[in-house]
Design an enzyme around this catalytic site. Structure first.
Site, PDB file in Angstrom:
ATOM      1  N   ALA A   1       0.814  -1.219   0.000  1.00 48.10           N
ATOM      2  CA  ALA A   1       0.000   0.000   0.000  1.00 48.10           C
ATOM      3  C   ALA A   1       0.846   1.266   0.000  1.00 48.10           C
ATOM      4  O   ALA A   1       0.326   2.367   0.100  1.00 48.10           O
ATOM      5  CB  ALA A   1      -0.928  -0.001   1.209  1.00 48.10           C
ATOM      6  N   GLY A   2       2.158   1.111  -0.122  1.00 55.89           N
ATOM      7  CA  GLY A   2       3.034   2.283  -0.077  1.00 55.89           C
ATOM      8  C   GLY A   2       2.855   3.148  -1.314  1.00 55.89           C
ATOM      9  O   GLY A   2       2.275   2.725  -2.312  1.00 55.89           O
TER      10      GLY A   2
ATOM     11  N   ARG B   1       9.772   7.441  -4.563  1.00 57.79           N
ATOM     12  CA  ARG B   1      11.092   7.522  -5.191  1.00 57.79           C
ATOM     13  C   ARG B   1      11.087   7.037  -6.640  1.00 57.79           C
ATOM     14  O   ARG B   1      12.070   7.170  -7.352  1.00 57.79           O
ATOM     15  CB  ARG B   1      12.100   6.710  -4.353  1.00 57.79           C
ATOM     16  CG  ARG B   1      12.411   7.343  -3.020  1.00 57.79           C
ATOM     17  CD  ARG B   1      13.096   6.383  -2.061  1.00 57.79           C
ATOM     18  NE  ARG B   1      12.141   5.522  -1.356  1.00 57.79           N
ATOM     19  CZ  ARG B   1      12.483   4.591  -0.464  1.00 57.79           C
ATOM     20  NH1 ARG B   1      13.754   4.378  -0.194  1.00 57.79           N
ATOM     21  NH2 ARG B   1      11.561   3.859   0.139  1.00 57.79           N
TER      22      ARG B   1
ATOM     23  N   GLN C   1      -5.391  -0.420   3.417  1.00 63.99           N
ATOM     24  CA  GLN C   1      -4.785   0.538   4.340  1.00 63.99           C
ATOM     25  C   GLN C   1      -5.218   1.910   3.826  1.00 63.99           C
ATOM     26  O   GLN C   1      -4.820   2.320   2.733  1.00 63.99           O
ATOM     27  CB  GLN C   1      -3.259   0.411   4.321  1.00 63.99           C
ATOM     28  CG  GLN C   1      -2.570   1.352   5.300  1.00 63.99           C
ATOM     29  CD  GLN C   1      -1.052   1.412   5.115  1.00 63.99           C
ATOM     30  OE1 GLN C   1      -0.512   0.975   4.092  1.00 63.99           O
ATOM     31  NE2 GLN C   1      -0.373   1.964   6.102  1.00 63.99           N
TER      32      GLN C   1
ATOM     33  N   ASN D   1      18.012  -4.924   7.241  1.00 63.34           N
ATOM     34  CA  ASN D   1      16.713  -5.592   7.337  1.00 63.34           C
ATOM     35  C   ASN D   1      16.151  -5.712   5.914  1.00 63.34           C
ATOM     36  O   ASN D   1      16.004  -4.718   5.214  1.00 63.34           O
ATOM     37  CB  ASN D   1      15.802  -4.733   8.217  1.00 63.34           C
ATOM     38  CG  ASN D   1      14.346  -5.129   8.103  1.00 63.34           C
ATOM     39  OD1 ASN D   1      14.030  -6.304   7.984  1.00 63.34           O
ATOM     40  ND2 ASN D   1      13.460  -4.137   8.151  1.00 63.34           N
TER      41      ASN D   1
ATOM     42  N   ASN E   1      13.136   0.540  -5.109  1.00 66.51           N
ATOM     43  CA  ASN E   1      12.531   1.803  -4.661  1.00 66.51           C
ATOM     44  C   ASN E   1      12.606   2.894  -5.704  1.00 66.51           C
ATOM     45  O   ASN E   1      11.912   3.897  -5.620  1.00 66.51           O
ATOM     46  CB  ASN E   1      13.223   2.285  -3.386  1.00 66.51           C
ATOM     47  CG  ASN E   1      13.083   1.266  -2.272  1.00 66.51           C
ATOM     48  OD1 ASN E   1      11.981   0.977  -1.820  1.00 66.51           O
ATOM     49  ND2 ASN E   1      14.191   0.676  -1.854  1.00 66.51           N
TER      50      ASN E   1
ATOM     51  N   ARG F   1       1.933  -9.903 -37.735  1.00 64.05           N
ATOM     52  CA  ARG F   1       1.035  -9.225 -36.792  1.00 64.05           C
ATOM     53  C   ARG F   1      -0.050 -10.183 -36.290  1.00 64.05           C
ATOM     54  O   ARG F   1      -0.139 -11.320 -36.744  1.00 64.05           O
ATOM     55  CB  ARG F   1       0.470  -7.978 -37.479  1.00 64.05           C
ATOM     56  CG  ARG F   1       1.577  -6.930 -37.736  1.00 64.05           C
ATOM     57  CD  ARG F   1       1.099  -5.811 -38.614  1.00 64.05           C
ATOM     58  NE  ARG F   1      -0.159  -5.271 -38.158  1.00 64.05           N
ATOM     59  CZ  ARG F   1      -1.059  -4.682 -38.948  1.00 64.05           C
ATOM     60  NH1 ARG F   1      -0.809  -4.554 -40.251  1.00 64.05           N
ATOM     61  NH2 ARG F   1      -2.170  -4.227 -38.455  1.00 64.05           N
TER      62      ARG F   1
ATOM     63  N   LYS G   1      -1.071 -10.017 -41.488  1.00 66.80           N
ATOM     64  CA  LYS G   1      -2.020  -9.734 -40.392  1.00 66.80           C
ATOM     65  C   LYS G   1      -3.272 -10.539 -40.652  1.00 66.80           C
ATOM     66  O   LYS G   1      -3.752 -10.584 -41.791  1.00 66.80           O
ATOM     67  CB  LYS G   1      -2.336  -8.237 -40.385  1.00 66.80           C
ATOM     68  CG  LYS G   1      -3.204  -7.814 -39.228  1.00 66.80           C
ATOM     69  CD  LYS G   1      -4.243  -6.760 -39.601  1.00 66.80           C
ATOM     70  CE  LYS G   1      -5.412  -7.350 -40.326  1.00 66.80           C
ATOM     71  NZ  LYS G   1      -6.471  -6.412 -40.641  1.00 66.80           N
TER      72      LYS G   1
ATOM     73  N   SER H   1       4.792 -11.356 -59.557  1.00 64.90           N
ATOM     74  CA  SER H   1       5.286 -10.213 -58.788  1.00 64.90           C
ATOM     75  C   SER H   1       4.468  -8.958 -59.036  1.00 64.90           C
ATOM     76  O   SER H   1       3.865  -8.790 -60.088  1.00 64.90           O
ATOM     77  CB  SER H   1       6.734  -9.928 -59.180  1.00 64.90           C
ATOM     78  OG  SER H   1       7.514 -11.017 -58.786  1.00 64.90           O
TER      79      SER H   1
HETATM   80  C1  UD1 Z   1      11.548  -0.931   4.651  1.00 64.75           C
HETATM   81  C2  UD1 Z   1      12.006  -1.147   6.087  1.00 64.75           C
HETATM   82  C3  UD1 Z   1      13.516  -1.161   6.144  1.00 64.75           C
HETATM   83  C4  UD1 Z   1      14.059  -2.235   5.223  1.00 64.75           C
HETATM   84  C5  UD1 Z   1      13.498  -2.097   3.804  1.00 64.75           C
HETATM   85  C6  UD1 Z   1      13.844  -3.332   3.000  1.00 64.75           C
HETATM   86  C7  UD1 Z   1      10.313  -0.125   7.526  1.00 64.75           C
HETATM   87  C8  UD1 Z   1       9.979   1.030   8.384  1.00 64.75           C
HETATM   88  N1  UD1 Z   1      11.509  -0.094   6.924  1.00 64.75           N
HETATM   89  O1  UD1 Z   1      12.011   0.336   4.242  1.00 64.75           O
HETATM   90  O2  UD1 Z   1      13.983  -1.417   7.449  1.00 64.75           O
HETATM   91  O3  UD1 Z   1      15.477  -2.184   5.187  1.00 64.75           O
HETATM   92  O4  UD1 Z   1      12.064  -1.978   3.822  1.00 64.75           O
HETATM   93  O5  UD1 Z   1      13.526  -3.180   1.652  1.00 64.75           O
HETATM   94  O6  UD1 Z   1       9.535  -1.049   7.401  1.00 64.75           O
HETATM   95  N2  UD1 Z   1       4.005  -0.033   2.527  1.00 64.75           N
HETATM   96  C9  UD1 Z   1       2.661  -0.079   2.818  1.00 64.75           C
HETATM   97  N3  UD1 Z   1       2.114   0.941   3.529  1.00 64.75           N
HETATM   98  C10 UD1 Z   1       2.835   1.999   3.990  1.00 64.75           C
HETATM   99  C11 UD1 Z   1       4.215   2.036   3.687  1.00 64.75           C
HETATM  100  C12 UD1 Z   1       4.769   1.004   2.951  1.00 64.75           C
HETATM  101  O7  UD1 Z   1       1.969  -1.012   2.441  1.00 64.75           O
HETATM  102  O8  UD1 Z   1       2.252   2.868   4.624  1.00 64.75           O
HETATM  103  C13 UD1 Z   1       4.584  -1.117   1.722  1.00 64.75           C
HETATM  104  C14 UD1 Z   1       5.199  -0.643   0.423  1.00 64.75           C
HETATM  105  O9  UD1 Z   1       4.261  -0.710  -0.641  1.00 64.75           O
HETATM  106  C15 UD1 Z   1       6.369  -1.612   0.225  1.00 64.75           C
HETATM  107  C16 UD1 Z   1       6.734  -2.044   1.640  1.00 64.75           C
HETATM  108  O10 UD1 Z   1       5.642  -1.690   2.470  1.00 64.75           O
HETATM  109  O11 UD1 Z   1       5.989  -2.750  -0.518  1.00 64.75           O
HETATM  110  C17 UD1 Z   1       7.993  -1.363   2.144  1.00 64.75           C
HETATM  111  O12 UD1 Z   1       7.826   0.040   2.071  1.00 64.75           O
HETATM  112  P1  UD1 Z   1       8.999   1.004   1.617  1.00 64.75           P
HETATM  113  O13 UD1 Z   1       8.524   2.383   1.672  1.00 64.75           O
HETATM  114  O14 UD1 Z   1       9.616   0.517   0.366  1.00 64.75           O
HETATM  115  O15 UD1 Z   1      10.015   0.765   2.851  1.00 64.75           O
HETATM  116  P2  UD1 Z   1      11.548   1.086   2.878  1.00 64.75           P
HETATM  117  O16 UD1 Z   1      11.751   2.529   3.105  1.00 64.75           O
HETATM  118  O17 UD1 Z   1      12.214   0.472   1.712  1.00 64.75           O
HETATM  119 CA    CA Z   2      11.543  -0.669  -0.051  1.00 64.06          CA
END
Ligand code: UD1
Ligand code: CA
Length: 479
Positions: free
Chosen positions: A28-29, A33, A93, A190, A248, A354, A372, A426
């Site tokens: 849900a992120g 970037r 989320q 991590n 990212n 095609r 085609k 031809s």
């Molecule tokens: C995260 C970890 C970091 C780790 C890294 C590994 C945390 C706080 N940090 O950082 O320690 O080294 O991954 O790749 O967890 N997402 C949601 N909802 C949110 C935010 C994120 O679903 O509100 C999802 C994103 O879509 C993604 C994943 O969680 O798939 C990780 O989010 P991202 O923002 O990429 O975390 P990092 O900053 O890379």
């Molecule tokens: Ca990430």
């Protein structure tokens, strides 16, 4: 010799059913970037959307349930997941307030589950199912509430760092943006892959605050909280750091894409496919290729393409969602889309097949030929400079250089039928709808507008006029 009968008795102690595993994928992120309109996780790498790799790994692991946390707006992520597998479901989320918050949004849906939960960031396309298996095994052996997957990176960049205490137990994870200069030196990171026992998850994670540089609720705070509550946290250090790299930004997208193409090439080479240069041959995830086929550089095999055994493809050729029969040669710089090619066909160089092109066994399509919605029968040839659209070409037909099916009258498309054994001279145009009957000949340079009867010759071109001595009277200026 008589074979001894062996009877397999059912064991009185049936193997214990492996404990169920639920996978939670954080998807849900916002993926800021990437600087993209589309969600980061919907971006394509080597033939699959990023998040699909993670879902496929979870399914291959045998998860009983794969729950995706997605944003309320992320229709593209749902589509990218694109599976009808009943084990996959979604929860929302509402706002992207951090990875911990994302996990908490799944609390209601996961309520009552007592098993191990595997939590995966959605941006880990290179993750292999074998790695997840090793992690689970490690987690079970250590019997701890939480196991993290970690890796050691030369440049730990923006990853969360694993802080260990005096006896090298995991103490906490510190995000790069919150880390002190000393903590930033830590190279163990991590990976965003966690095994957690359900009964320890929510009650602890609820204690996480958002008092950090990003003002988010971090899943990574769970480590410190568990430790504070006298629980153990284990770390499984994975040797292949590339595999657990998150994507990212576009640079990481390119790097992961390259890696996945190479992994596919290696799988195919192990199964008997020759790559002249695997570093620059691009075979997508779902493509199948038979053994003894040779793939030349800058060849792209895309989508659900299937290539048979002993073929030659390329260089510089792209084949999408097509089927190529055994022993077929597709030479340099061809583009083939949604086509079916039989055995022993020869195509190219520079041909364009095609959608809805069907070539039977032994057909020959030469340079600068475009087809085609056209079916061509066994052994027929169109060797040079031709367009065949909306047509049906029989067996043993020769289509001369420069033949054009004029299939479009400005409003509608019409069909051309050329029956078995026809010879089209031809530079002929076949004005559709039109039919050239069995065994007929079309004289070179003809514009055919009416049906040509079987075994006849049709010539439809201006008659040649010869004016004797004309040139001498009209002497050209000599240079
Ligand atoms: C995260 C970890 C970091 C780790 C890294 C590994 C945390 C706080 N940090 O950082 O320690 O080294 O991954 O790749 O967890 N997402 C949601 N909802 C949110 C935010 C994120 O679903 O509100 C999802 C994103 O879509 C993604 C994943 O969680 O798939 C990780 O989010 P991202 O923002 O990429 O975390 P990092 O900053 O890379
Ligand atoms: Ca990430």
């Amino acid at each position: 010799m008589a074979t001894r009968k062996t009877s397999i008795k059912p064991s009185p102690f049936p193997e214990p059913k492996p404990p169920g595993i639920t996978v939670l994928v954080l998807a849900a992120g916002v993926g800021k970037r990437m600087h993209s309109r589309a969600s980061k996780l919907a971006h394509n790498l080597a033939g699959k959307p990023m998040v699909r790799y993670v879902v496929d790994a979870a399914l291959a692991l045998g998860a009983q349930r794969v729950l995706m946390v997605v944003g309320s707006q992320s229709e593209d992520v749902r589509q990218a997941v694109g599976t009808k597998d009943p084990r996959v479901s979604f929860c929302i989320q509402e706002q992207p307030l951090g990875t911990g918050h994302a996990v908490l949004s799944a609390e209601k849906v996961l309520k009552g589950a007592e098993d191990t939960l595997l939590i995966l960031n959605g941006d880990l396309p290179s993750l292999r199912v074998e790695t997840l298996r090793s992690l689970l095994e490690f987690h079970r052996q250590h019997a701890v509430p939480l196991t993290l997957l970690t890796a050691v990176l030369e440049d730990p960049a923006a990853y969360g760092r694993i802080v260990r205490n005096y006896n090298s137990d995991v103490a906490r994870i510190v995000e790069a943006s919150d880390a002190t200069p000393e903590e930033k030196q830590i190279q163990e990171i991590n990976a965003g892959i966690y095994c957690v026992e359900m009964k320890h998850l929510f009650k602890n994670l609820l204690q996480a605050g958002a008092n950090n540089a990003q003002g988010e609720i971090y899943l990574t705070d769970l480590v410190e909280i568990l430790k504070r509550n006298h629980q153990k946290v284990a770390a499984y250090r994975h040797p292949d750091s590339e595999e657990v790299m998150g994507v990212n930004n576009r640079r990481e997208l390119a790097r992961a894409g390259k890696r996945l193409y190479l992994r596919k090439a290696q799988e195919l080479m192990d199964a008997g496919v020759t790559f002249l240069d695997p570093e620059c041959t691009y075979v997508e995830a779902n493509v199948r290729v038979g053994r003894d086929t040779v793939l030349c550089p800058m060849t792209f095999l895309v989508g659900d393409t299937v290539v048979g055994e002993s073929c030659w493809i390329g260089p510089g050729t792209r084949i999408s969602n097509s089927v190529v029969g055994e022993g077929t040669e597709i030479l340099d710089h061809c583009v083939i889309t949604q086509a079916r090619l039989g055995r022993g066909v020869k195509v190219g160089p520079f041909a364009h097949l095609r959608p809805d092109t069907e070539l039977a066994e032994g057909v020959r399509i030469g340079n600068f030929v475009e087809t085609k919605k056209t079916a061509i029968g066994r052994g027929s040839k169109a060797n040079h400079l031709t367009y065949l659209g909306d047509s049906e070409i029989g067996e043993g037909v020769n289509i001369g250089a420069g033949t054009i099916t004029c299939n479009y009258d400005g409003e509608k498309k019409h069909k051309t039928v050329v029956e078995d054994g026809v010879f089209v001279g031809s530079d002929s145009q076949l004005i559709a709808p039109v039919r050239v009957r069995k065994g007929a000949y079309v004289g070179a340079g003809s514009t055919i507008t009416k049906e040509v009867p079987p075994y006849s010759l049709a010539i439809a071109r201006g008659r040649q006029v010869v004016v004797k001595g004309w040139a001498k009277k009209h002497k050209r200026k000599q240079h």
